[in-house]
Design a protein around this motif. Structure first.
Motif, mmCIF file in Angstrom:
data_model
loop_
_atom_site.group_PDB
_atom_site.id
_atom_site.type_symbol
_atom_site.label_atom_id
_atom_site.label_comp_id
_atom_site.label_asym_id
_atom_site.label_seq_id
_atom_site.Cartn_x
_atom_site.Cartn_y
_atom_site.Cartn_z
ATOM 1 N N PRO A 38 6.468 12.699 -4.610
ATOM 2 C CA PRO A 38 7.085 13.361 -3.457
ATOM 3 C C PRO A 38 6.129 13.603 -2.289
ATOM 4 O O PRO A 38 6.559 13.966 -1.200
ATOM 5 N N THR A 39 4.835 13.390 -2.486
ATOM 6 C CA THR A 39 3.850 13.656 -1.436
ATOM 7 C C THR A 39 3.940 12.587 -0.351
ATOM 8 O O THR A 39 3.817 11.395 -0.639
ATOM 9 N N PRO A 40 4.127 13.010 0.902
ATOM 10 C CA PRO A 40 4.175 12.021 1.989
ATOM 11 C C PRO A 40 2.828 11.313 2.122
ATOM 12 O O PRO A 40 1.785 11.896 1.820
ATOM 13 N N PRO A 41 2.843 10.070 2.578
ATOM 14 C CA PRO A 41 1.582 9.349 2.731
ATOM 15 C C PRO A 41 0.740 9.954 3.852
ATOM 16 O O PRO A 41 1.264 10.503 4.822
ATOM 17 N N ALA A 42 -0.550 9.839 3.704
ATOM 18 C CA ALA A 42 -1.468 10.289 4.755
ATOM 19 C C ALA A 42 -1.581 9.182 5.787
ATOM 20 O O ALA A 42 -2.033 8.076 5.478
#
Length: 158
Positions: free
Chosen positions: A100-104
């Motif tokens: 679920p972590t958005p890309p950097a």
């Protein structure tokens, strides 16, 4: 799947939306994802008569490669690639993964080695969006089919 969801999909298909999906689990599948995109766009041109230049073909394969590579690198389990063309003259490339972590998205840096994939995707796409899903996230880009190049997917003159 609910019956209404199935009915909606059939309505969309009759409304001239052409789509294909594939699940990919290993890094060796990145070539398979590119092949799925290439085959889909070849069919979009040959079967449905929509123009797809060699440049657009390469750009879509590059975007697919970058997004599937990132999904395989940063998320456990499989990823799902969906390609869709509608009457708007563009191909939507969507990749779902379980993280679920958005890309950097890093600022451009010519001295940085690696991690330029999202920069490239954002530069060649008409739009770029990240959406959290009930499980994981979905990254969606849109690439216009029309360009100034001459020729079709095989690079031949019309």
């Amino acid at each position: 799947m609910e019956q209404t969801a199935g009915d909606e999909r059939m309505r969309l298909l009759r409304g001239d939306v052409f789509a294909v999906s594939g699940a990919f689990e290993g890094s060796e599948d990145i070539g398979g994802a590119r092949a799925l995109a290439r085959g889909f766009l070849t069919d979009v041109q040959a079967v449905y008569g929509l123009p797809v230049s060699g440049r657009v073909m390469g750009t879509v394969q590059l975007v697919v490669s970058e997004l599937v590579t990132n999904a395989r690198k940063y998320a456990p389990g499989p990823c799902l690639l969906t390609l869709e063309v509608n009457g708007g003259g563009a191909v939507e490339v969507s990749v779902w993964d379980s993280n679920p972590t958005p890309p950097a998205v890093l600022a451009p840096d010519a001295n940085r080695i690696g991690q330029h994939g999202l920069e490239i995707v954002m530069a060649v796409s008409q739009s770029f969006a990240v959406r959290r899903e009930p499980v994981g996230k979905r990254i969606t880009t849109v690439i216009t089919l029309a360009d100034d190049s001459v020729g079709d997917v095989a690079g031949q003159q019309p």
